[in-house]
Design a protein around this motif. Structure first.
Motif, PDB file in Angstrom:
ATOM      1  N   UNK A   1       0.844  -1.196   0.000  1.00 50.63           N
ATOM      2  CA  UNK A   1       0.000   0.000   0.000  1.00 50.63           C
ATOM      3  C   UNK A   1       0.875   1.239   0.000  1.00 50.63           C
ATOM      4  N   UNK A   2       0.306   2.302  -0.595  1.00 52.59           N
ATOM      5  CA  UNK A   2       1.018   3.577  -0.658  1.00 52.59           C
ATOM      6  C   UNK A   2       0.005   4.688  -0.437  1.00 52.59           C
ATOM      7  N   UNK A   3       0.407   5.699   0.322  1.00 54.31           N
ATOM      8  CA  UNK A   3      -0.447   6.855   0.597  1.00 54.31           C
ATOM      9  C   UNK A   3       0.255   8.113   0.134  1.00 54.31           C
ATOM     10  N   UNK A   4      -0.510   9.011  -0.450  1.00 51.87           N
ATOM     11  CA  UNK A   4      -0.009  10.330  -0.808  1.00 51.87           C
ATOM     12  C   UNK A   4      -0.976  11.329  -0.193  1.00 51.87           C
ATOM     13  N   UNK A   5      -0.429  12.276   0.581  1.00 52.98           N
ATOM     14  CA  UNK A   5      -1.276  13.281   1.243  1.00 52.98           C
ATOM     15  C   UNK A   5      -0.916  14.676   0.773  1.00 52.98           C
TER      16      UNK A   5
END
Length: 166
Positions: free
Chosen positions: A90-94
């Motif tokens: 999983x990868x998150x970009x905020x």
């Protein structure tokens, strides 16, 4: 993309290709079943392709093409969050929600099947100013337009309009 939640405080859009995952999984099981049938019938070549070759090829497509993308817009935390989930992790970009100017539809006209579309976000401030696609792939249909309309409508919504004065 599908609208999962649309409240004055939060908008969540999700792209999850369940149909594609089920089709690939079903094809893998059918291939393994044919391979087992060939094994018991004594066919060495058919056994290899049914138990190893074709399932490995289909599993590769499953791993490459099946991914879940979530777009979360949250006014209470001033957060724009993109989550990408694949078999590899999983990868998150905020980003700050205040930097989101609008959403647009990006269109690709490659191939004979007609135009395909995806959602892109236009950020006007911060270090990541520019246009950022929500998903890496284009899709046919009007899902991107529905998503863009939902995002732009949510951004322009007057959140104080539901507050009653005493």
């Amino acid at each position: 993309m599908k609208i999962v939640r649309n409240t004055p405080e939060q908008l969540i859009l999700r792209s999850a290709p369940w149909f594609l995952a089920v089709v690939f999984g079903g094809l893998i099981l059918v291939s393994i079943g044919c391979g087992l049938n060939a094994f018991f019938a004594g066919g060495l070549g058919e056994t290899f392709w049914g138990l190893i070759g074709i399932p490995a090829f289909l599993a590769l497509f499953l791993v490459i093409f099946v991914r879940r993308d979530d777009l979360i817009l949250d006014r209470s935390r001033d957060v724009l969050e993109l989550r990408h989930s694949t078999f590899f992790g999983r990868r998150k970009v905020r980003h700050k929600l205040q930097n989101l100017e609008r959403a647009i539809v990006q269109t690709s006209n490659s191939g004979d099947s007609g135009p395909t579309h995806r959602i892109a976000l236009v950020l006007s401030g911060g270090m990541d100013a520019g246009t950022h696609p929500v998903t890496p792939v284009y899709a046919s249909g009007n899902g991107a337009k529905r998503g863009v309309d939902a995002i732009n409508g949510w951004l322009s919504r007057d959140i104080d309009s539901n507050v009653r004065e005493a």
